[in-house]
Design an enzyme around this catalytic site. Structure first.
Site: not given
Length: 209
Positions: A19, A45, A70, A123, A143, A169
């Protein structure tokens, strides 16, 4: 002036699952080039490795490595029934998400296996046992409120003075996206430990003072 990202790596990154918009990926590459000579880079991530190509290309230029953390079982927003779900990532043997094989293929195709090192685990667990100062920390895991807060609290203390803390983001307007990363980004600024150094799209780069 930063040396441009090699065309073959740029094309591989743009074609990889993920993304990360090209302009923000280019910014990641430039950040890795600018800060990476001071120490290792950490990405929280991984998903399928798209952003790790940009970071890895910069790490190669700077003479460092990227540790990418991750559990590869997918964050909340990519689970079945959520907008970013990719059914190809469901392991038919377990019925669970598993992005690790896709990450390995991505990094191998990019020729960055020496620069990008996978750490497979939660994490928060890895952060509790981490002790190496980081030149760059890129937070781009879950998120929602709990995971992004835990990633910040667990990993930000490891950013060295003069190093970079990077958020993805970040949307000040709720109409554009979720607010949990934005709230944690504001918390980092308000802490007095970081100052904003760069904005590219939804990417925010803070430098430890």
């Amino acid at each position: 002036m930063v040396t441009p990202m090699p065309d073959d790596l740029r094309r591989t990154a743009e074609q990889a699952r993920g993304f990360m918009p090209p302009a923000e990926g280019q910014a990641l590459y430039e950040i890795a080039c600018a800060y990476g000579s001071r120490g290792p880079i950490c990405e929280v991530g991984t998903y399928c490795g798209k952003s790790a190509i940009y970071l890895g290309a910069g790490a190669r230029r700077a003479g460092t490595v990227v540790f990418t953390v991750d559990h590869h079982r997918g964050s909340e927003e990519i689970q079945p029934g959520w907008p970013h779900h990719d059914p190809d990532l469901v392991d038919p043997k377990t019925g669970r998400m598993d992005s690790l094989p896709f990450f390995r293929d991505t990094i191998a195709a990019a020729g960055l296996e020496d620069e990008v090192i996978a750490i497979v685990g939660a994490s928060a667990t890895v952060a509790r046992h981490w002790s190496t100062p980081l030149s760059v920390l890129f937070i781009d895991g879950g998120h929602s409120e709990e995971p992004v807060t835990a990633d910040y609290e667990g990993w930000a203390p490891h950013v060295m003075p003069g190093g970079a803390l990077v958020f993805h983001d970040i949307y000040p307007d709720p109409a554009d996206g979720g607010q949990a990363p934005y709230r944690v980004y504001l918390r980092a600024l308000e802490s007095g430990d970081f100052r904003e150094a760069r904005v590219t799209g939804s990417l925010r780069v803070l430098e430890r003072v």
